[in-house]
Write a protein that holds these residues in place. Sequence first.
Motif, PDB file in Angstrom:
ATOM      1  N   SER A 128       2.808  40.900 -18.257  1.00 45.52           N
ATOM      2  CA  SER A 128       4.027  40.987 -17.062  1.00 45.52           C
ATOM      3  C   SER A 128       3.917  40.425 -16.065  1.00 45.52           C
ATOM      4  CB  SER A 128       3.026  42.339 -15.898  1.00 45.52           C
ATOM      5  OG  SER A 128       2.890  43.787 -16.708  1.00 45.52           O
ATOM      6  N   LEU A 129       2.623  39.212 -15.834  1.00 50.02           N
ATOM      7  CA  LEU A 129       2.770  38.312 -14.935  1.00 50.02           C
ATOM      8  C   LEU A 129       3.824  37.659 -15.276  1.00 50.02           C
ATOM      9  CD1 LEU A 129      -0.155  37.891 -13.715  1.00 50.02           C
ATOM     10  CD2 LEU A 129       0.836  38.643 -12.475  1.00 50.02           C
ATOM     11  N   ASN A 130       3.746  37.055 -16.673  1.00 51.22           N
ATOM     12  CA  ASN A 130       4.845  36.037 -17.382  1.00 51.22           C
ATOM     13  C   ASN A 130       6.318  36.806 -17.181  1.00 51.22           C
ATOM     14  OD1 ASN A 130       2.619  33.927 -18.253  1.00 51.22           O
ATOM     15  ND2 ASN A 130       2.808  35.162 -20.626  1.00 51.22           N
ATOM     16  N   SER A 131       6.825  37.850 -17.558  1.00 48.93           N
ATOM     17  CA  SER A 131       7.150  38.590 -17.132  1.00 48.93           C
ATOM     18  C   SER A 131       8.529  37.991 -15.417  1.00 48.93           C
ATOM     19  CB  SER A 131       7.615  39.978 -17.122  1.00 48.93           C
ATOM     20  OG  SER A 131       7.553  39.921 -18.464  1.00 48.93           O
ATOM     21  N   VAL A 132       7.666  38.494 -14.571  1.00 47.30           N
ATOM     22  CA  VAL A 132       7.299  38.204 -13.323  1.00 47.30           C
ATOM     23  C   VAL A 132       7.398  36.571 -12.959  1.00 47.30           C
ATOM     24  CG1 VAL A 132       6.893  38.079 -10.989  1.00 47.30           C
ATOM     25  CG2 VAL A 132       5.820  40.075 -12.622  1.00 47.30           C
ATOM     26  N   LEU A 133       7.034  35.654 -13.662  1.00 49.87           N
ATOM     27  CA  LEU A 133       6.726  34.620 -13.443  1.00 49.87           C
ATOM     28  C   LEU A 133       8.856  33.862 -13.994  1.00 49.87           C
ATOM     29  CD1 LEU A 133       3.708  32.402 -14.849  1.00 49.87           C
ATOM     30  CD2 LEU A 133       4.852  32.924 -12.403  1.00 49.87           C
ATOM     31  N   ALA A 134       9.278  34.134 -14.762  1.00 49.30           N
ATOM     32  CA  ALA A 134      10.505  33.905 -15.206  1.00 49.30           C
ATOM     33  C   ALA A 134      11.315  34.539 -14.482  1.00 49.30           C
ATOM     34  CB  ALA A 134      10.787  34.557 -16.253  1.00 49.30           C
ATOM     35  N   GLU A 189       8.529  38.882  -5.861  1.00 51.27           N
ATOM     36  CA  GLU A 189       7.680  39.288  -5.030  1.00 51.27           C
ATOM     37  C   GLU A 189       7.026  40.759  -4.912  1.00 51.27           C
ATOM     38  OE1 GLU A 189       6.696  39.127   0.401  1.00 51.27           O
ATOM     39  OE2 GLU A 189       8.419  38.032  -0.838  1.00 51.27           O
ATOM     40  N   THR A 190       8.556  41.756  -4.863  1.00 53.04           N
ATOM     41  CA  THR A 190       8.537  42.656  -4.805  1.00 53.04           C
ATOM     42  C   THR A 190       7.605  43.289  -6.251  1.00 53.04           C
ATOM     43  OG1 THR A 190      10.998  42.971  -2.760  1.00 53.04           O
ATOM     44  CG2 THR A 190       9.719  45.110  -5.007  1.00 53.04           C
ATOM     45  N   LEU A 191       7.896  42.712  -7.127  1.00 49.34           N
ATOM     46  CA  LEU A 191       7.515  43.507  -8.125  1.00 49.34           C
ATOM     47  C   LEU A 191       5.947  43.095  -8.092  1.00 49.34           C
ATOM     48  CD1 LEU A 191      10.149  42.385 -11.149  1.00 49.34           C
ATOM     49  CD2 LEU A 191       9.408  44.930 -10.138  1.00 49.34           C
ATOM     50  N   LEU A 246       7.678  48.795 -17.487  1.00 49.44           N
ATOM     51  CA  LEU A 246       9.857  48.025 -18.053  1.00 49.44           C
ATOM     52  C   LEU A 246      10.884  47.712 -16.212  1.00 49.44           C
ATOM     53  CD1 LEU A 246      10.417  51.626 -19.375  1.00 49.44           C
ATOM     54  CD2 LEU A 246      10.438  49.189 -20.939  1.00 49.44           C
ATOM     55  N   ALA A 247      10.025  48.120 -15.252  1.00 49.35           N
ATOM     56  CA  ALA A 247      10.898  48.238 -14.426  1.00 49.35           C
ATOM     57  C   ALA A 247      10.729  45.942 -14.224  1.00 49.35           C
ATOM     58  CB  ALA A 247      10.062  48.534 -13.092  1.00 49.35           C
ATOM     59  N   VAL A 248       9.131  45.728 -14.707  1.00 52.18           N
ATOM     60  CA  VAL A 248       9.532  44.420 -14.131  1.00 52.18           C
ATOM     61  C   VAL A 248      10.989  43.617 -15.501  1.00 52.18           C
ATOM     62  CG1 VAL A 248       7.855  42.737 -14.809  1.00 52.18           C
ATOM     63  CG2 VAL A 248       7.364  44.294 -14.085  1.00 52.18           C
ATOM     64  N   GLU A 249      10.632  43.989 -16.182  1.00 55.12           N
ATOM     65  CA  GLU A 249      11.264  43.889 -17.457  1.00 55.12           C
ATOM     66  C   GLU A 249      12.895  44.049 -17.885  1.00 55.12           C
ATOM     67  OE1 GLU A 249       9.709  41.818 -19.638  1.00 55.12           O
ATOM     68  OE2 GLU A 249       8.208  42.764 -21.186  1.00 55.12           O
ATOM     69  N   GLN A 250      13.178  45.239 -16.575  1.00 55.41           N
ATOM     70  CA  GLN A 250      14.476  45.195 -16.412  1.00 55.41           C
ATOM     71  C   GLN A 250      14.858  44.509 -15.717  1.00 55.41           C
ATOM     72  OE1 GLN A 250      14.653  49.467 -16.068  1.00 55.41           O
ATOM     73  NE2 GLN A 250      15.800  49.574 -16.981  1.00 55.41           N
ATOM     74  N   ALA A 251      13.944  43.716 -14.523  1.00 53.91           N
ATOM     75  CA  ALA A 251      14.567  42.978 -13.801  1.00 53.91           C
ATOM     76  C   ALA A 251      14.616  41.683 -14.634  1.00 53.91           C
ATOM     77  CB  ALA A 251      13.188  42.924 -12.428  1.00 53.91           C
ATOM     78  N   ARG A 252      13.391  41.251 -15.905  1.00 53.83           N
ATOM     79  CA  ARG A 252      14.027  39.888 -15.652  1.00 53.83           C
ATOM     80  C   ARG A 252      15.273  39.601 -17.093  1.00 53.83           C
ATOM     81  NH1 ARG A 252      11.875  38.044 -21.255  1.00 53.83           N
ATOM     82  NH2 ARG A 252      10.820  40.033 -20.963  1.00 53.83           N
ATOM     83  N   LEU A 253      15.367  41.067 -17.167  1.00 58.87           N
ATOM     84  CA  LEU A 253      16.789  41.385 -19.097  1.00 58.87           C
ATOM     85  C   LEU A 253      18.069  41.521 -18.337  1.00 58.87           C
ATOM     86  CD1 LEU A 253      13.983  42.704 -21.732  1.00 58.87           C
ATOM     87  CD2 LEU A 253      15.359  40.045 -21.748  1.00 58.87           C
ATOM     88  N   GLY A 254      17.718  42.092 -17.248  1.00 51.87           N
ATOM     89  CA  GLY A 254      18.710  42.558 -16.671  1.00 51.87           C
ATOM     90  C   GLY A 254      19.338  43.686 -17.204  1.00 51.87           C
ATOM     91  N   ARG A 265      14.691  32.913  -9.966  1.00 57.58           N
ATOM     92  CA  ARG A 265      16.458  33.422 -10.282  1.00 57.58           C
ATOM     93  C   ARG A 265      16.605  34.274  -8.948  1.00 57.58           C
ATOM     94  NH1 ARG A 265      16.583  35.895 -15.531  1.00 57.58           N
ATOM     95  NH2 ARG A 265      15.938  38.191 -13.944  1.00 57.58           N
ATOM     96  N   ASP A 266      15.084  34.718  -8.886  1.00 59.84           N
ATOM     97  CA  ASP A 266      15.387  36.046  -7.646  1.00 59.84           C
ATOM     98  C   ASP A 266      14.428  36.366  -7.347  1.00 59.84           C
ATOM     99  OD1 ASP A 266      15.739  38.520  -6.461  1.00 59.84           O
ATOM    100  OD2 ASP A 266      17.164  39.062  -8.017  1.00 59.84           O
ATOM    101  N   PRO A 267      14.066  35.360  -5.976  1.00 60.84           N
ATOM    102  CA  PRO A 267      11.996  35.370  -5.518  1.00 60.84           C
ATOM    103  C   PRO A 267      12.192  36.606  -4.499  1.00 60.84           C
ATOM    104  CG  PRO A 267      13.408  33.752  -4.324  1.00 60.84           C
ATOM    105  CD  PRO A 267      14.136  34.117  -5.395  1.00 60.84           C
ATOM    106  N   GLU A 268      12.990  37.414  -4.101  1.00 60.75           N
ATOM    107  CA  GLU A 268      12.870  38.210  -3.266  1.00 60.75           C
ATOM    108  C   GLU A 268      12.235  39.459  -3.987  1.00 60.75           C
ATOM    109  OE1 GLU A 268      14.217  41.371  -0.112  1.00 60.75           O
ATOM    110  OE2 GLU A 268      15.266  39.097  -0.802  1.00 60.75           O
TER     111      GLU A 268
END
Length: 268
Positions: A78-84, A94-96, A128-136, A88-91
Amino acid sequence: MLATVAAVMMAPLGHAWMVAYRVPPGTDPLRHTAWVLMWLAMAALWEAWQRQRLLPALVNARLQALHARMQPHFLFNSLNSVLALIRRDPERAETLLEDLAELYRALLKEPRHQVTLAEELALARSYLAVEQARLGERLAVQWRVDAAPMDALLPSLTLQPLVENAVVHGVEPRLRGGCVTVEAFADASQLVLFVRNPIVDADRPAAQGHGIALNNLRERLALHHGASARLRVYESDGEFVAQVSVPLKRKAATEPSTLNDAPRRSGS
Protein backbone atom coordinates in the motif's frame (compact mmCIF):
# COMPACT_ATOMS: atom_id res chain seq x y z
CA MET A 1 -7.83 -46.12 19.75
CA LEU A 2 -4.23 -44.94 19.95
CA ALA A 3 -3.65 -46.98 23.10
CA THR A 4 -5.08 -50.10 21.47
CA VAL A 5 -2.88 -49.76 18.42
CA ALA A 6 0.17 -49.14 20.60
CA ALA A 7 -0.60 -52.19 22.73
CA VAL A 8 -0.99 -54.50 19.73
CA MET A 9 2.22 -53.21 18.17
CA MET A 10 4.18 -53.45 21.44
CA ALA A 11 3.08 -56.96 22.47
CA PRO A 12 6.14 -58.59 20.88
CA LEU A 13 8.32 -56.16 22.83
CA GLY A 14 6.68 -57.32 26.02
CA HIS A 15 7.57 -60.91 25.25
CA ALA A 16 11.14 -59.90 24.35
CA TRP A 17 11.41 -58.05 27.67
CA MET A 18 10.46 -61.20 29.55
CA VAL A 19 13.00 -63.27 27.71
CA ALA A 20 15.75 -60.67 28.12
CA TYR A 21 15.23 -60.39 31.86
CA ARG A 22 14.72 -64.15 32.35
CA VAL A 23 11.47 -64.22 34.29
CA PRO A 24 11.83 -66.81 37.11
CA PRO A 25 10.22 -70.24 36.55
CA GLY A 26 6.72 -70.52 37.87
CA THR A 27 5.92 -66.85 37.28
CA ASP A 28 2.85 -66.36 35.13
CA PRO A 29 4.16 -64.90 31.81
CA LEU A 30 0.75 -63.55 30.87
CA ARG A 31 0.73 -61.44 34.01
CA HIS A 32 4.06 -59.86 33.14
CA THR A 33 2.95 -59.25 29.57
CA ALA A 34 -0.24 -57.62 30.81
CA TRP A 35 1.77 -55.28 33.07
CA VAL A 36 4.05 -54.31 30.20
CA LEU A 37 1.12 -53.65 27.86
CA MET A 38 -0.67 -51.64 30.53
CA TRP A 39 2.34 -49.36 31.02
CA LEU A 40 2.76 -48.97 27.26
CA ALA A 41 -0.92 -48.10 26.91
CA MET A 42 -0.70 -45.56 29.73
CA ALA A 43 2.34 -43.96 28.09
CA ALA A 44 0.53 -43.77 24.75
CA LEU A 45 -2.54 -42.20 26.40
CA TRP A 46 -0.34 -39.67 28.21
CA GLU A 47 1.36 -38.69 24.95
CA ALA A 48 -1.99 -38.36 23.17
CA TRP A 49 -3.39 -36.21 26.00
CA GLN A 50 -0.32 -33.96 25.96
CA ARG A 51 -0.56 -33.56 22.20
CA GLN A 52 -4.28 -32.74 22.38
CA ARG A 53 -3.65 -30.24 25.20
CA LEU A 54 -0.91 -28.46 23.28
CA LEU A 55 -2.65 -28.50 19.88
CA PRO A 56 -4.71 -25.29 20.37
CA ALA A 57 -1.59 -23.40 21.46
CA LEU A 58 0.35 -24.67 18.46
CA VAL A 59 -2.46 -23.74 16.07
CA ASN A 60 -2.76 -20.29 17.62
CA ALA A 61 1.00 -19.74 17.38
CA ARG A 62 0.98 -20.72 13.71
CA LEU A 63 -1.95 -18.41 13.00
CA GLN A 64 -0.15 -15.56 14.75
CA ALA A 65 2.92 -16.15 12.58
CA LEU A 66 0.91 -16.30 9.34
CA HIS A 67 -1.11 -13.20 10.25
CA ALA A 68 2.02 -11.29 11.26
CA ARG A 69 3.50 -12.08 7.85
CA MET A 70 0.44 -10.73 5.99
CA GLN A 71 0.07 -7.36 7.76
CA PRO A 72 3.50 -5.97 6.79
CA HIS A 73 2.96 -7.36 3.30
CA PHE A 74 -0.23 -5.33 2.96
CA LEU A 75 1.33 -2.20 4.46
CA PHE A 76 4.45 -2.41 2.26
CA ASN A 77 2.45 -2.74 -0.96
CA SER A 78 0.00 0.00 0.00
CA LEU A 79 2.80 2.42 0.85
CA ASN A 80 4.54 1.69 -2.45
CA SER A 81 1.34 2.57 -4.26
CA VAL A 82 1.01 5.84 -2.32
CA LEU A 83 4.65 6.73 -3.01
CA ALA A 84 3.95 6.50 -6.72
CA LEU A 85 1.35 9.28 -6.28
CA ILE A 86 3.39 11.75 -4.27
CA ARG A 87 4.91 13.66 -7.18
CA ARG A 88 1.86 13.43 -9.42
CA ASP A 89 -0.85 14.24 -6.90
CA PRO A 90 0.59 15.04 -3.44
CA GLU A 91 -2.74 16.14 -1.98
CA ARG A 92 -4.37 12.88 -2.98
CA ALA A 93 -1.39 10.91 -1.66
CA GLU A 94 -1.65 12.68 1.69
CA THR A 95 -5.34 11.79 1.98
CA LEU A 96 -4.63 8.16 1.17
CA LEU A 97 -1.85 8.01 3.75
CA GLU A 98 -4.18 9.40 6.41
CA ASP A 99 -6.77 6.77 5.56
CA LEU A 100 -4.18 3.99 5.65
CA ALA A 101 -2.93 5.23 9.02
CA GLU A 102 -6.47 5.16 10.40
CA LEU A 103 -7.04 1.69 9.00
CA TYR A 104 -3.79 0.31 10.37
CA ARG A 105 -4.41 1.84 13.77
CA ALA A 106 -7.66 -0.12 13.94
CA LEU A 107 -6.02 -3.32 12.73
CA LEU A 108 -3.26 -3.17 15.34
CA LYS A 109 -5.45 -1.97 18.20
CA GLU A 110 -7.01 -5.38 18.83
CA PRO A 111 -5.46 -8.20 16.79
CA ARG A 112 -8.06 -10.84 16.01
CA HIS A 113 -8.07 -13.89 13.82
CA GLN A 114 -11.77 -13.57 12.92
CA VAL A 115 -13.44 -10.42 11.62
CA THR A 116 -16.77 -9.61 10.03
CA LEU A 117 -17.36 -9.46 6.30
CA ALA A 118 -18.08 -5.73 6.70
CA GLU A 119 -14.59 -5.24 8.14
CA GLU A 120 -12.96 -7.26 5.37
CA LEU A 121 -14.81 -5.23 2.74
CA ALA A 122 -13.69 -1.98 4.40
CA LEU A 123 -10.08 -3.13 4.21
CA ALA A 124 -10.43 -4.19 0.57
CA ARG A 125 -12.10 -0.89 -0.34
CA SER A 126 -9.26 1.07 1.25
CA TYR A 127 -6.64 -0.91 -0.62
CA LEU A 128 -8.47 -0.62 -3.94
CA ALA A 129 -8.92 3.12 -3.39
CA VAL A 130 -5.14 3.44 -3.23
CA GLU A 131 -4.71 1.42 -6.41
CA GLN A 132 -7.44 3.33 -8.24
CA ALA A 133 -5.70 6.58 -7.38
CA ARG A 134 -2.46 5.16 -8.76
CA LEU A 135 -3.83 3.45 -11.89
CA GLY A 136 -6.60 5.92 -12.67
CA GLU A 137 -9.11 4.83 -15.30
CA ARG A 138 -7.17 1.65 -15.99
CA LEU A 139 -8.68 0.10 -12.85
CA ALA A 140 -12.42 -0.35 -12.45
CA VAL A 141 -14.05 -2.11 -9.50
CA GLN A 142 -17.44 -3.75 -9.37
CA TRP A 143 -19.00 -4.71 -6.03
CA ARG A 144 -21.70 -7.37 -5.77
CA VAL A 145 -22.06 -7.60 -2.01
CA ASP A 146 -25.40 -5.98 -1.20
CA ALA A 147 -27.10 -9.27 -0.36
CA ALA A 148 -24.22 -10.66 1.69
CA PRO A 149 -24.46 -11.09 5.49
CA MET A 150 -22.20 -8.30 6.76
CA ASP A 151 -21.97 -9.83 10.25
CA ALA A 152 -20.61 -13.13 8.93
CA LEU A 153 -17.21 -14.05 10.38
CA LEU A 154 -14.15 -15.04 8.37
CA PRO A 155 -10.37 -15.08 8.91
CA SER A 156 -8.89 -11.59 8.81
CA LEU A 157 -6.98 -10.62 5.66
CA THR A 158 -8.94 -13.07 3.53
CA LEU A 159 -10.24 -10.71 0.85
CA GLN A 160 -7.41 -8.18 0.59
CA PRO A 161 -4.76 -10.63 -0.74
CA LEU A 162 -7.21 -11.75 -3.42
CA VAL A 163 -7.98 -8.24 -4.66
CA GLU A 164 -4.28 -7.40 -4.53
CA ASN A 165 -3.50 -10.39 -6.74
CA ALA A 166 -6.28 -9.33 -9.09
CA VAL A 167 -4.79 -5.85 -9.48
CA VAL A 168 -1.13 -6.83 -9.67
CA HIS A 169 -1.47 -9.89 -11.88
CA GLY A 170 -4.67 -9.18 -13.82
CA VAL A 171 -5.14 -5.43 -14.31
CA GLU A 172 -1.82 -3.64 -14.04
CA PRO A 173 -0.01 -5.65 -16.78
CA ARG A 174 -2.79 -4.92 -19.31
CA LEU A 175 -2.39 -1.87 -21.55
CA ARG A 176 -6.07 -1.04 -21.25
CA GLY A 177 -6.41 -2.14 -17.64
CA GLY A 178 -9.48 -4.00 -16.53
CA CYS A 179 -12.18 -4.54 -13.95
CA VAL A 180 -11.88 -6.32 -10.62
CA THR A 181 -15.18 -7.84 -9.50
CA VAL A 182 -15.79 -8.64 -5.84
CA GLU A 183 -18.80 -10.80 -5.01
CA ALA A 184 -20.01 -12.12 -1.66
CA PHE A 185 -23.13 -14.07 -0.67
CA ALA A 186 -24.39 -16.76 1.67
CA ASP A 187 -25.01 -20.18 0.14
CA ALA A 188 -26.79 -22.53 2.55
CA SER A 189 -24.32 -22.93 5.42
CA GLN A 190 -21.37 -21.29 3.65
CA LEU A 191 -20.12 -17.74 3.12
CA VAL A 192 -18.81 -17.54 -0.44
CA LEU A 193 -16.45 -14.90 -1.86
CA PHE A 194 -15.47 -14.44 -5.51
CA VAL A 195 -12.76 -12.13 -6.85
CA ARG A 196 -12.50 -11.94 -10.64
CA ASN A 197 -10.05 -10.17 -12.91
CA PRO A 198 -9.30 -10.29 -16.65
CA ILE A 199 -6.64 -12.65 -17.93
CA VAL A 200 -3.50 -10.86 -19.09
CA ASP A 201 -3.15 -10.37 -22.85
CA ALA A 202 -1.11 -13.05 -24.54
CA ASP A 203 1.39 -10.48 -25.83
CA ARG A 204 1.91 -8.91 -22.40
CA PRO A 205 4.00 -10.58 -19.66
CA ALA A 206 2.12 -11.21 -16.46
CA ALA A 207 3.57 -10.02 -13.16
CA GLN A 208 5.63 -12.81 -11.64
CA GLY A 209 4.73 -13.90 -8.15
CA HIS A 210 5.55 -16.73 -5.82
CA GLY A 211 2.02 -17.47 -4.57
CA ILE A 212 3.02 -16.61 -1.00
CA ALA A 213 -0.22 -14.76 -0.20
CA LEU A 214 -2.43 -17.52 -1.62
CA ASN A 215 -0.50 -20.28 0.15
CA ASN A 216 -0.68 -18.25 3.36
CA LEU A 217 -4.45 -17.89 2.98
CA ARG A 218 -4.91 -21.61 2.24
CA GLU A 219 -3.04 -22.55 5.40
CA ARG A 220 -4.96 -20.07 7.55
CA LEU A 221 -8.28 -21.36 6.22
CA ALA A 222 -7.23 -24.93 6.99
CA LEU A 223 -6.14 -24.01 10.53
CA HIS A 224 -9.43 -22.21 11.18
CA HIS A 225 -11.90 -24.58 9.55
CA GLY A 226 -10.14 -27.71 8.31
CA ALA A 227 -11.73 -29.28 5.26
CA SER A 228 -14.91 -27.21 5.60
CA ALA A 229 -13.19 -24.13 4.10
CA ARG A 230 -11.29 -23.88 0.85
CA LEU A 231 -9.69 -21.58 -1.69
CA ARG A 232 -10.03 -22.37 -5.39
CA VAL A 233 -8.40 -20.54 -8.29
CA TYR A 234 -9.33 -21.18 -11.92
CA GLU A 235 -9.99 -19.55 -15.28
CA SER A 236 -13.50 -19.05 -16.65
CA ASP A 237 -14.82 -17.03 -19.62
CA GLY A 238 -11.66 -15.01 -20.06
CA GLU A 239 -11.31 -14.24 -16.34
CA PHE A 240 -9.12 -15.47 -13.53
CA VAL A 241 -11.33 -16.43 -10.56
CA ALA A 242 -10.46 -16.84 -6.89
CA GLN A 243 -13.20 -18.43 -4.79
CA VAL A 244 -13.25 -18.74 -1.01
CA SER A 245 -15.81 -20.71 0.97
CA VAL A 246 -15.98 -20.72 4.78
CA PRO A 247 -18.65 -22.00 7.18
CA LEU A 248 -21.29 -19.35 7.77
CA LYS A 249 -21.03 -18.08 11.34
CA ARG A 250 -22.36 -14.71 12.48
CA LYS A 251 -20.82 -12.36 15.03
CA ALA A 252 -22.49 -12.20 18.43
CA ALA A 253 -24.15 -8.86 19.14
CA THR A 254 -21.85 -8.26 22.13
CA GLU A 255 -18.59 -8.66 20.18
CA PRO A 256 -16.75 -5.37 19.49
CA SER A 257 -15.88 -4.09 16.04
CA THR A 258 -12.53 -2.47 15.32
CA LEU A 259 -13.12 -1.25 11.78
CA ASN A 260 -15.76 1.06 10.43
CA ASP A 261 -17.59 -0.61 7.55
CA ALA A 262 -18.38 2.74 5.93
CA PRO A 263 -16.22 3.71 2.94
CA ARG A 264 -13.42 6.10 3.80
CA ARG A 265 -12.80 9.45 2.16
CA SER A 266 -10.61 7.83 -0.46
CA GLY A 267 -12.92 4.85 -0.90
CA SER A 268 -14.81 4.10 -4.10
